[in-house]
Design a protein around this motif. Structure first.
Motif, PDB file in Angstrom:
ATOM      1  N   ILE A  83     -12.151  -8.273 -61.471  1.00 26.29           N
ATOM      2  CA  ILE A  83     -11.268  -7.115 -61.654  1.00 26.29           C
ATOM      3  C   ILE A  83     -12.090  -5.834 -61.786  1.00 26.29           C
ATOM      4  O   ILE A  83     -11.747  -4.806 -61.211  1.00 26.29           O
ATOM      5  N   ILE A  84     -13.194  -5.937 -62.515  1.00 21.96           N
ATOM      6  CA  ILE A  84     -14.042  -4.753 -62.676  1.00 21.96           C
ATOM      7  C   ILE A  84     -14.544  -4.279 -61.315  1.00 21.96           C
ATOM      8  O   ILE A  84     -14.503  -3.092 -60.992  1.00 21.96           O
ATOM      9  N   ILE A  85     -14.976  -5.244 -60.491  1.00 24.67           N
ATOM     10  CA  ILE A  85     -15.510  -4.887 -59.174  1.00 24.67           C
ATOM     11  C   ILE A  85     -14.422  -4.264 -58.309  1.00 24.67           C
ATOM     12  O   ILE A  85     -14.639  -3.227 -57.665  1.00 24.67           O
ATOM     13  N   LEU A  86     -13.236  -4.870 -58.326  1.00 25.46           N
ATOM     14  CA  LEU A  86     -12.137  -4.342 -57.522  1.00 25.46           C
ATOM     15  C   LEU A  86     -11.776  -2.926 -57.961  1.00 25.46           C
ATOM     16  O   LEU A  86     -11.518  -2.047 -57.144  1.00 25.46           O
ATOM     17  N   ARG A  87     -11.785  -2.719 -59.290  1.00 32.56           N
ATOM     18  CA  ARG A  87     -11.454  -1.402 -59.796  1.00 32.56           C
ATOM     19  C   ARG A  87     -12.465  -0.368 -59.326  1.00 32.56           C
ATOM     20  O   ARG A  87     -12.120   0.741 -58.941  1.00 32.56           O
ATOM     21  N   ARG A  88     -13.726  -0.762 -59.343  1.00 35.17           N
ATOM     22  CA  ARG A  88     -14.766   0.153 -58.881  1.00 35.17           C
ATOM     23  C   ARG A  88     -14.591   0.463 -57.395  1.00 35.17           C
ATOM     24  O   ARG A  88     -14.771   1.590 -56.961  1.00 35.17           O
ATOM     25  N   LEU A  89     -14.243  -0.536 -56.611  1.00 37.44           N
ATOM     26  CA  LEU A  89     -14.050  -0.320 -55.174  1.00 37.44           C
ATOM     27  C   LEU A  89     -12.909   0.666 -54.935  1.00 37.44           C
ATOM     28  O   LEU A  89     -13.010   1.567 -54.115  1.00 37.44           O
ATOM     29  N   LEU A  90     -11.823   0.481 -55.676  1.00 37.86           N
ATOM     30  CA  LEU A  90     -10.663   1.355 -55.521  1.00 37.86           C
ATOM     31  C   LEU A  90     -11.045   2.803 -55.855  1.00 37.86           C
ATOM     32  O   LEU A  90     -10.704   3.741 -55.127  1.00 37.86           O
ATOM     33  N   GLN A  91     -11.796   2.939 -56.949  1.00 37.31           N
ATOM     34  CA  GLN A  91     -12.258   4.278 -57.324  1.00 37.31           C
ATOM     35  C   GLN A  91     -13.086   4.897 -56.210  1.00 37.31           C
ATOM     36  O   GLN A  91     -12.934   6.070 -55.879  1.00 37.31           O
ATOM     37  N   ALA A  92     -13.961   4.085 -55.620  1.00 38.72           N
ATOM     38  CA  ALA A  92     -14.827   4.583 -54.554  1.00 38.72           C
ATOM     39  C   ALA A  92     -13.991   5.092 -53.388  1.00 38.72           C
ATOM     40  O   ALA A  92     -14.258   6.165 -52.833  1.00 38.72           O
ATOM     41  N   VAL A  93     -12.942   4.352 -53.031  1.00 33.51           N
ATOM     42  CA  VAL A  93     -12.081   4.759 -51.924  1.00 33.51           C
ATOM     43  C   VAL A  93     -11.400   6.088 -52.253  1.00 33.51           C
ATOM     44  O   VAL A  93     -11.340   7.003 -51.425  1.00 33.51           O
ATOM     45  N   MET A  94     -10.921   6.223 -53.506  1.00 38.29           N
ATOM     46  CA  MET A  94     -10.261   7.465 -53.901  1.00 38.29           C
ATOM     47  C   MET A  94     -11.213   8.656 -53.786  1.00 38.29           C
ATOM     48  O   MET A  94     -10.851   9.717 -53.265  1.00 38.29           O
ATOM     49  N   VAL A  95     -12.431   8.453 -54.242  1.00 40.92           N
ATOM     50  CA  VAL A  95     -13.409   9.542 -54.184  1.00 40.92           C
ATOM     51  C   VAL A  95     -13.659   9.935 -52.725  1.00 40.92           C
ATOM     52  O   VAL A  95     -13.679  11.122 -52.378  1.00 40.92           O
ATOM     53  N   LEU A  96     -13.796   8.932 -51.870  1.00 38.64           N
ATOM     54  CA  LEU A  96     -14.065   9.223 -50.457  1.00 38.64           C
ATOM     55  C   LEU A  96     -12.905   9.986 -49.823  1.00 38.64           C
ATOM     56  O   LEU A  96     -13.117  10.898 -49.029  1.00 38.64           O
ATOM     57  N   LEU A  97     -11.678   9.590 -50.187  1.00 35.37           N
ATOM     58  CA  LEU A  97     -10.512  10.286 -49.639  1.00 35.37           C
ATOM     59  C   LEU A  97     -10.528  11.751 -50.057  1.00 35.37           C
ATOM     60  O   LEU A  97     -10.194  12.643 -49.284  1.00 35.37           O
ATOM     61  N   PHE A  98     -10.954  11.990 -51.297  1.00 36.54           N
ATOM     62  CA  PHE A  98     -11.001  13.363 -51.791  1.00 36.54           C
ATOM     63  C   PHE A  98     -12.087  14.163 -51.067  1.00 36.54           C
ATOM     64  O   PHE A  98     -11.866  15.304 -50.659  1.00 36.54           O
ATOM     65  N   VAL A  99     -13.242  13.517 -50.884  1.00 37.48           N
ATOM     66  CA  VAL A  99     -14.317  14.184 -50.132  1.00 37.48           C
ATOM     67  C   VAL A  99     -13.828  14.497 -48.722  1.00 37.48           C
ATOM     68  O   VAL A  99     -14.058  15.585 -48.179  1.00 37.48           O
ATOM     69  N   ALA A 100     -13.094  13.550 -48.149  1.00 39.49           N
ATOM     70  CA  ALA A 100     -12.558  13.745 -46.794  1.00 39.49           C
ATOM     71  C   ALA A 100     -11.604  14.936 -46.775  1.00 39.49           C
ATOM     72  O   ALA A 100     -11.583  15.712 -45.824  1.00 39.49           O
ATOM     73  N   LEU A 101     -10.842  15.087 -47.859  1.00 44.37           N
ATOM     74  CA  LEU A 101      -9.890  16.205 -47.923  1.00 44.37           C
ATOM     75  C   LEU A 101     -10.632  17.545 -47.886  1.00 44.37           C
ATOM     76  O   LEU A 101     -10.284  18.457 -47.122  1.00 44.37           O
ATOM     77  N   ILE A 102     -11.677  17.640 -48.703  1.00 43.44           N
ATOM     78  CA  ILE A 102     -12.450  18.888 -48.729  1.00 43.44           C
ATOM     79  C   ILE A 102     -13.086  19.139 -47.364  1.00 43.44           C
ATOM     80  O   ILE A 102     -13.020  20.233 -46.802  1.00 43.44           O
ATOM     81  N   SER A 103     -13.644  18.055 -46.841  1.00 42.18           N
ATOM     82  CA  SER A 103     -14.291  18.152 -45.537  1.00 42.18           C
ATOM     83  C   SER A 103     -13.283  18.607 -44.478  1.00 42.18           C
ATOM     84  O   SER A 103     -13.574  19.454 -43.632  1.00 42.18           O
ATOM     85  N   PHE A 104     -12.079  18.068 -44.565  1.00 37.78           N
ATOM     86  CA  PHE A 104     -11.010  18.423 -43.626  1.00 37.78           C
ATOM     87  C   PHE A 104     -10.607  19.883 -43.791  1.00 37.78           C
ATOM     88  O   PHE A 104     -10.434  20.622 -42.811  1.00 37.78           O
ATOM     89  N   LEU A 105     -10.495  20.310 -45.056  1.00 36.41           N
ATOM     90  CA  LEU A 105     -10.080  21.686 -45.305  1.00 36.41           C
ATOM     91  C   LEU A 105     -11.110  22.673 -44.756  1.00 36.41           C
ATOM     92  O   LEU A 105     -10.753  23.718 -44.209  1.00 36.41           O
ATOM     93  N   ILE A 106     -12.378  22.327 -44.902  1.00 35.92           N
ATOM     94  CA  ILE A 106     -13.420  23.190 -44.339  1.00 35.92           C
ATOM     95  C   ILE A 106     -13.240  23.266 -42.825  1.00 35.92           C
ATOM     96  O   ILE A 106     -13.211  24.325 -42.211  1.00 35.92           O
ATOM     97  N   PHE A 107     -13.096  22.076 -42.268  1.00 36.44           N
ATOM     98  CA  PHE A 107     -12.951  21.968 -40.830  1.00 36.44           C
ATOM     99  C   PHE A 107     -11.772  22.825 -40.341  1.00 36.44           C
ATOM    100  O   PHE A 107     -11.847  23.512 -39.344  1.00 36.44           O
ATOM    101  N   ARG A 108     -10.695  22.748 -41.118  1.00 33.45           N
ATOM    102  CA  ARG A 108      -9.448  23.360 -40.676  1.00 33.45           C
ATOM    103  C   ARG A 108      -9.395  24.870 -40.970  1.00 33.45           C
ATOM    104  O   ARG A 108      -8.875  25.640 -40.180  1.00 33.45           O
ATOM    105  N   PHE A 109      -9.957  25.272 -42.106  1.00 33.40           N
ATOM    106  CA  PHE A 109      -9.687  26.637 -42.544  1.00 33.40           C
ATOM    107  C   PHE A 109     -10.905  27.563 -42.586  1.00 33.40           C
ATOM    108  O   PHE A 109     -10.747  28.760 -42.756  1.00 33.40           O
ATOM    109  N   VAL A 110     -12.103  27.017 -42.532  1.00 36.36           N
ATOM    110  CA  VAL A 110     -13.263  27.921 -42.516  1.00 36.36           C
ATOM    111  C   VAL A 110     -13.496  28.338 -41.069  1.00 36.36           C
ATOM    112  O   VAL A 110     -13.745  27.505 -40.215  1.00 36.36           O
ATOM    113  N   GLY A 111     -13.402  29.612 -40.830  1.00 33.53           N
ATOM    114  CA  GLY A 111     -13.547  30.087 -39.461  1.00 33.53           C
ATOM    115  C   GLY A 111     -12.348  29.643 -38.633  1.00 33.53           C
ATOM    116  O   GLY A 111     -11.458  28.931 -39.116  1.00 33.53           O
ATOM    117  N   ASN A 112     -12.312  30.038 -37.409  1.00 32.77           N
ATOM    118  CA  ASN A 112     -11.209  29.652 -36.553  1.00 32.77           C
ATOM    119  C   ASN A 112     -11.758  28.852 -35.390  1.00 32.77           C
ATOM    120  O   ASN A 112     -12.472  29.369 -34.537  1.00 32.77           O
TER     121      ASN A 112
END
Lengths: 325, 327
Positions: free
Chosen positions: B3-32
């Motif tokens: 359970i501990i390992i699974l919980r850590r994996l889930l957390q890792a996925v959440m963090v990556l999704l958030f990083v992806a969001l920032i990365s996406f926002l840069i891609f989308r909104f910085v410059g045209n």
């Protein structure tokens, strides 16, 4: 009993041991001209307040004193050999030690079996499998299910861990164990079990114990003889029953009177207190270190340090063989 | 445990999704992106066509979902410059950076831990004081200066080691390695030292502090009182107990070594992703920048995941879900 003891050679003989604390330019005496003997198979209690030098004496025997502390004079003779300069040869194999807090005395990341095997194989030349079997036997002896040999320390309670520590200390079959407040960190009900266990195992093996404690109750129940320390000096030494029932040194009298008793009307009496506190190392008074707190102090007590009279008590009032009342 | 390992994996996925969001926002909104791709003289019709082709008119969450979905397939779009797929560009240069980072991390850990233990055990000796004062220099000199000094000494004056590039590399199809040629190995030495020196001093000081702390513990005193040799005390009892903090810091440092190899790569003209990123910044090459961000985030998450799993391996108390409340 005391006659036969005097005829056998002592296992450990400490004579005129002094331990100094180097503090900038000062040299403070933490243990001052301490002498006592431990005979084979006996349990000697070292009792005194915190800072009286009990633990330091224990560490000095094993050569575990590190700067700024150092042994400034005296001899420690174990089994006929001087060990005060070279204690590492007897450390663990002949003399082992038990510390106060079992919760931190075991390596948290190692299985208790591995720690036992390590302790055994340090001193006894045997294969891992043999040492492992021996570790199981030891565990059974201290009252732990040998099937738990692969468990980690955190899965044991405090009392159980102290049992493991006792097994560690007994592993190389030492002839002396220095137990430094082995039950202070435990529940009262567990204390008695651990002391009984230690006592029984050592009686069976003929192992001597130096039991360091501040608890007069523990002294009364466990020890054969007791040495009372005050400010690094020996105040009184003798058979436990004799010292507790008819203390000769005013400090011992105070200690005994200050021990709570449970009897019919004890709750009506106020517990006795020795006035004042033990002096710091910097401020040990001239003469008898206890004289500022002593009701019987006279002029001599304030000037001259008393020697040990009648092999029993370091108090000027015993000079003429007279008892203080 | 599972359970501990699974919980850590889930957390890792959440963090990556958030990083992806920032990365996406840069891609989308910085410059045209439309202007970047077509330049200022494009017609309105051309712009509209491109906006449609890039999916810029879709709802924002759909664009994000698309971005993540494409990222999962290593599709980060095309670089604005050269119009090569970003994934290809990175794949081409990642081996160089990873080999540099790993080499310097190994260098930093081995020397850091050894000198840390040495200076903790031999407190106050001449050698200890020498190492400790030298390490201060290592901490206070900036990376580029160390790199330049090393080049001056070993490349210019002594002419022992190359001053730039990776040397000869062997192409394994999906990976190019400098480990298999002499010139490749020689080229690794100076950049690895430059990149790892700071981490080494950090690991050394941490190891030393942890070691001094652990050596004060009662189980060490007991082991000494039971007559165990110095080697047993240091390596059987003390070393495992300093591993957790050392591994934590090493993991974090490995992450930053990968992320911030930029300076070292610039000094040594090392053909890694750091250099790629610097060039992308010059030319506002947004897809490369956002892919780089994702990559670094991914590296950090993976390393931290590994570190957490190592904790469980080292400390039985954590395996049993018990926090370190006693020590």
């Amino acid at each position: 009993m005391s006659k036969t003891r005097e005829m056998t050679a002592p296992l450990l003989e400490i004579s005129h041991l002094s331990v100094m604390l180097k503090k900038r330019r000062d040299r403070l005496k933490a243990v001052d001209d301490l002498s006592f003997k431990v005979y084979p198979g006996e349990i000697l209690g070292l009792v005194g307040e915190s800072g009286a030098g009990k633990s330091m004496t224990g560490s000095a025997i094993l050569g575990l004193i590190d700067p700024p502390l150092y042994i400034s004079s005296g001899e420690i003779i174990f089994d006929g050999n001087r060990i005060d300069q070279n204690a590492s040869s007897i450390r663990g194999s002949k003399i082992s030690m038990i510390f106060q807090d079992p919760l931190v005395s075991l390596n948290p990341l190692r299985k208790i079996g591995d720690q036992l095997v390590e302790a055994i194989r340090t001193h006894i030349n045997m294969s891992k499998a043999e040492a492992f079997d021996r570790a199981k036997t030891l565990l059974a002896e201290v009252g732990i299910d040998p099937r738990r040999i692969n468990a980690y320390p955190h899965t044991f309670s405090g009392g159980m861990r102290q049992r493991v520590v006792i097994a560690l200390a007994l592993a190389p079959e030492p002839s002396l164990i220095i137990a430094d407040e082995p039950t202070t960190a435990l529940d009262v009900s567990v204390q008695a079990q651990i002391l009984d266990l230690l006592k029984r195992l050592c009686r069976e093996r003929g192992t001597s114990i130096i039991l360091i404690t501040h608890d007069m109750g523990v002294i009364a129940e466990t020890t054969d003889r007791v040495a009372v320390l005050y400010a690094g000096r020996l105040a009184e030494i003798g058979e436990t029953a004799s010292v507790l029932n008819s203390p000769r040194h005013p400090y011992t009298k105070g200690l005994v009177a200050a021990t709570p008793r449970i009897d019919a009307d004890s709750y009506k009496k106020k517990l006795f207190q020795i006035p004042g506190a033990m002096p710091d190392l910097e401020q040990i008074p001239q003469g008898c270190a206890f004289h500022p707190r002593c009701d019987f102090a006279n002029a001599q007590c304030k000037i001259q340090q008393p020697p040990l009279f009648e092999d029993r008590s370091a108090c000027w009032l015993l000079k003429d063989g007279s008892e203080i009342s | 445990m599972l359970i501990i390992i699974l919980r850590r994996l889930l957390q890792a996925v959440m963090v990556l999704l958030f990083v992806a969001l920032i990365s996406f926002l840069i891609f989308r909104f910085v410059g045209n992106p439309v202007e970047s791709l077509l330049g200022q003289e494009a017609t309105v019709a051309q712009r509209a066509a491109l906006e449609n082709a890039l999916g810029l008119n879709d709802p924002i969450y759909e664009q994000y979902a698309n971005f993540v979905w494409r990222a999962l397939q290593f599709d980060f779009g095309n670089s604005y410059r050269g119009a090569l797929p970003v994934a290809e560009l990175i794949a081409l240069r990642l081996p160089a950076t990873l080999e540099l980072a790993i080499t310097s991390a190994i260098f930093a850990v081995i020397f850091g831990v050894i000198t840390g233990i040495y200076t903790a055990i031999n407190r106050g000796s001449m050698m200890t004081n020498f190492i400790l004062s030298t390490s201060l220099v290592g901490v206070s000199l900036p990376t580029f200066l160390i790199g330049v000094l090393l080049i001056w000494l070993f490349s210019v004056e002594l002419n022992w080691l190359p001053s730039f590039g990776r040397g000869e590399v062997v192409d394994l199809g999906w990976w190019t390695t400098g480990y298999l040629t002499v010139s490749g190995l020689k080229s690794l030495i100076l950049p690895s030292i430059t990149l790892g020196l700071y981490q080494m001093t950090l690991i050394m000081r941490l190891t030393r502090a942890e070691m001094l702390e652990v050596l004060r513990q009662d189980y060490i005193r007991l082991a000494v009182a039971l007559g165990q040799s110095k080697r047993q005390v240091y390596f059987f009892h003390a070393l495992p107990n300093i591993l957790i903090p050392v591994i934590t810091i090493t993991g974090l440092q490995l992450g930053s070594v990968i992320a911030f190899a930029i300076i070292t790569e610039t000094v040594f003209q090392w053909p890694g992703v750091g250099l790629l990123f610097i060039n992308a910044v010059y030319f506002v090459d947004i897809p490369v920048m956002s892919a780089y961000l994702l990559l670094v985030g991914f590296a950090f998450v993976v390393i931290n995941l590994v570190v957490d799993l190592l904790y469980l391996l080292i400390d039985p108390r954590l395996r049993d879900g018990q926090l370190r409340k006693e020590v």
